[in-house]
Design a protein around this motif. Sequence first.
Motif, short mmCIF file in Angstrom:
data_model
loop_
_atom_site.label_atom_id
_atom_site.label_comp_id
_atom_site.label_asym_id
_atom_site.label_seq_id
_atom_site.Cartn_x
_atom_site.Cartn_y
_atom_site.Cartn_z
N ILE A 53 0.83 -1.21 0.00
CA ILE A 53 0.00 0.00 0.00
C ILE A 53 0.87 1.26 0.00
O ILE A 53 0.60 2.23 -0.73
N SER A 54 1.94 1.23 0.80
CA SER A 54 2.82 2.40 0.87
C SER A 54 3.56 2.65 -0.43
O SER A 54 3.96 3.79 -0.72
N SER A 55 3.75 1.61 -1.24
CA SER A 55 4.45 1.81 -2.51
C SER A 55 3.63 2.61 -3.52
O SER A 55 4.19 3.09 -4.51
N PHE A 56 2.33 2.77 -3.29
CA PHE A 56 1.47 3.54 -4.19
C PHE A 56 1.13 4.93 -3.62
O PHE A 56 0.33 5.64 -4.18
N LYS A 57 1.75 5.30 -2.51
CA LYS A 57 1.47 6.58 -1.87
C LYS A 57 2.61 7.57 -2.15
O LYS A 57 3.71 7.17 -2.57
N THR A 58 2.36 8.81 -1.91
CA THR A 58 3.40 9.82 -2.01
C THR A 58 4.17 9.87 -0.69
O THR A 58 3.72 9.35 0.33
N ASN A 59 5.33 10.54 -0.73
CA ASN A 59 6.11 10.67 0.49
C ASN A 59 5.35 11.46 1.55
O ASN A 59 5.45 11.16 2.75
N ALA A 60 4.59 12.47 1.12
CA ALA A 60 3.82 13.26 2.08
C ALA A 60 2.74 12.40 2.74
O ALA A 60 2.50 12.51 3.96
N GLU A 61 2.08 11.54 1.98
CA GLU A 61 1.06 10.67 2.55
C GLU A 61 1.67 9.65 3.51
O GLU A 61 1.06 9.31 4.53
N ILE A 62 2.85 9.15 3.19
CA ILE A 62 3.50 8.18 4.07
C ILE A 62 3.85 8.81 5.40
O ILE A 62 3.67 8.21 6.48
N LEU A 63 4.36 10.04 5.37
CA LEU A 63 4.75 10.71 6.62
C LEU A 63 3.54 11.22 7.40
O LEU A 63 3.54 11.19 8.63
N ALA A 261 17.61 10.75 1.51
CA ALA A 261 16.88 11.60 0.57
C ALA A 261 15.42 11.76 0.97
O ALA A 261 14.76 12.70 0.53
N GLY A 262 14.89 10.85 1.76
CA GLY A 262 13.50 10.93 2.18
C GLY A 262 12.51 10.43 1.14
O GLY A 262 11.31 10.70 1.27
N ASP A 263 12.98 9.69 0.13
CA ASP A 263 12.07 9.17 -0.91
C ASP A 263 11.64 7.76 -0.50
O ASP A 263 12.08 6.76 -1.06
N TYR A 264 10.76 7.70 0.48
CA TYR A 264 10.33 6.40 1.01
C TYR A 264 9.41 5.67 0.05
O TYR A 264 9.34 4.45 0.06
N ALA A 265 8.69 6.40 -0.80
CA ALA A 265 7.79 5.76 -1.76
C ALA A 265 8.57 4.89 -2.74
O ALA A 265 8.16 3.77 -3.04
N ARG A 266 9.70 5.41 -3.22
CA ARG A 266 10.51 4.61 -4.14
C ARG A 266 11.13 3.42 -3.42
O ARG A 266 11.29 2.34 -4.01
N LEU A 267 11.48 3.58 -2.16
CA LEU A 267 12.03 2.47 -1.39
C LEU A 267 11.02 1.35 -1.23
O LEU A 267 11.33 0.17 -1.43
N PHE A 268 9.78 1.70 -0.88
CA PHE A 268 8.74 0.68 -0.73
C PHE A 268 8.42 0.02 -2.07
O PHE A 268 8.13 -1.18 -2.12
N ALA A 269 8.49 0.77 -3.15
CA ALA A 269 8.26 0.18 -4.47
C ALA A 269 9.36 -0.82 -4.83
O ALA A 269 9.08 -1.90 -5.37
N GLY A 270 10.61 -0.48 -4.51
CA GLY A 270 11.69 -1.43 -4.77
C GLY A 270 11.57 -2.69 -3.94
O GLY A 270 11.81 -3.81 -4.44
N LEU A 271 11.17 -2.56 -2.69
CA LEU A 271 10.96 -3.74 -1.85
C LEU A 271 9.81 -4.60 -2.38
O LEU A 271 9.89 -5.84 -2.35
N SER A 272 8.76 -3.96 -2.87
CA SER A 272 7.63 -4.72 -3.42
C SER A 272 8.04 -5.48 -4.66
O SER A 272 7.61 -6.63 -4.87
N ILE A 273 8.86 -4.88 -5.51
CA ILE A 273 9.35 -5.57 -6.71
C ILE A 273 10.16 -6.80 -6.33
O ILE A 273 10.07 -7.86 -6.97
N ALA A 274 10.95 -6.69 -5.27
CA ALA A 274 11.77 -7.82 -4.84
C ALA A 274 10.94 -8.95 -4.25
O ALA A 274 11.31 -10.13 -4.37
N VAL A 275 9.83 -8.62 -3.63
CA VAL A 275 9.00 -9.64 -2.95
C VAL A 275 8.08 -10.36 -3.93
O VAL A 275 7.74 -11.54 -3.71
N LEU A 276 7.68 -9.70 -5.00
CA LEU A 276 6.70 -10.28 -5.92
C LEU A 276 7.11 -11.65 -6.48
O LEU A 276 6.28 -12.57 -6.51
N PRO A 277 8.35 -11.86 -6.95
CA PRO A 277 8.69 -13.21 -7.46
C PRO A 277 8.56 -14.30 -6.42
O PRO A 277 8.14 -15.42 -6.73
N VAL A 278 8.92 -14.00 -5.17
CA VAL A 278 8.82 -15.00 -4.11
C VAL A 278 7.36 -15.39 -3.88
O VAL A 278 7.03 -16.59 -3.78
N LEU A 279 6.49 -14.40 -3.80
CA LEU A 279 5.07 -14.70 -3.61
C LEU A 279 4.49 -15.44 -4.80
O LEU A 279 3.66 -16.34 -4.64
#
Length: 299
Positions: A53-63, A261-279
């Motif tokens: 869910i956080s991977s589809f939000k903006t940094n302002a929404e996450i904070l 840098a405070g770009d948490y949205a891109r970090l969550f998106a990268g983590l989601s990409i890494a988890v998808l093949p496992v799932l």
Amino acid sequence: MTTLDQPTATAPTPVTSGDRPLRRELGVANALSHGFLLLWGLLTVLPLLWMFISSFKTNAEILADPWGLPGALHLDNWARAWTGAHIGRYFINSLVVVAGSVSLTMLMGATAAYVFARYEFRGRQVVYYLFVGGLMFPVFLALVPLFFVVRNAGLFNTWLGLILVYAAYSLPFTVFFLTAFFRTLPTSVAEAALVDGCGHFRLFFRVMLPMARPGLISVAIFNFLSHWNQFLLPQVLLQGDESKWMLAQGLFALSVSQGYAGDYARLFAGLSIAVLPVLAVYAAFQRQVQSGLTAGQLK
């Protein structure tokens, strides 16, 4: 004159009061076990769901509202992680290395396990226990000698060196698992194939491997998860050239850089990409994993 005794009907045995505490204890035990499994499932699923869910939000929404839903689906986070953070390049690198290492591990492990399970020869138990003994040594205990061995072999900072190391560390578990599985296969099928003129090479690849498919799929998935999530070995054996990094290395670099840098949205998106093949792999082969794990017990 004698009379035949008529059979008398036996009255049903009444349930004694001693059975009720036992049933009550079993009910409490089942409730506790199901409650523990439910709690474990929530602890596993909720962090993954929050990450997606956080991977589809903006940094302002996450904070501002970390537990809320996104106002809109910001798919550009995934695009920025795939291209800007080079997650796409690391993803492809990991696919190539993991595919090679799992294929090599399964070929060598299945061959060795079949020999240990179906053939008698001098020193078989000694060699088998040498393989299994590798399960007792953690990876980090051999990092220093492994570094010098790979470097002296000319395989340092290469995918081939990493593939060979992955396969070597996965062989003990693969041989241990598949040896027990091959022993459960019926001997009559192998004997019938040999009588019909099938050689040992064709017997293994044409008869025994298809019969061992559930076990092969199970151990292949375990090896895939282990290789895909590996961070320590790539960090030691792949240094300097970022174009050869694995996905775990790329995610570590991304977490460090985006933390500043405070770009948490891109970090969550990268983590989601890494988890998808496992799932995806587990969702596709969960039945094969369960049948492979229980095949030896149902024999």
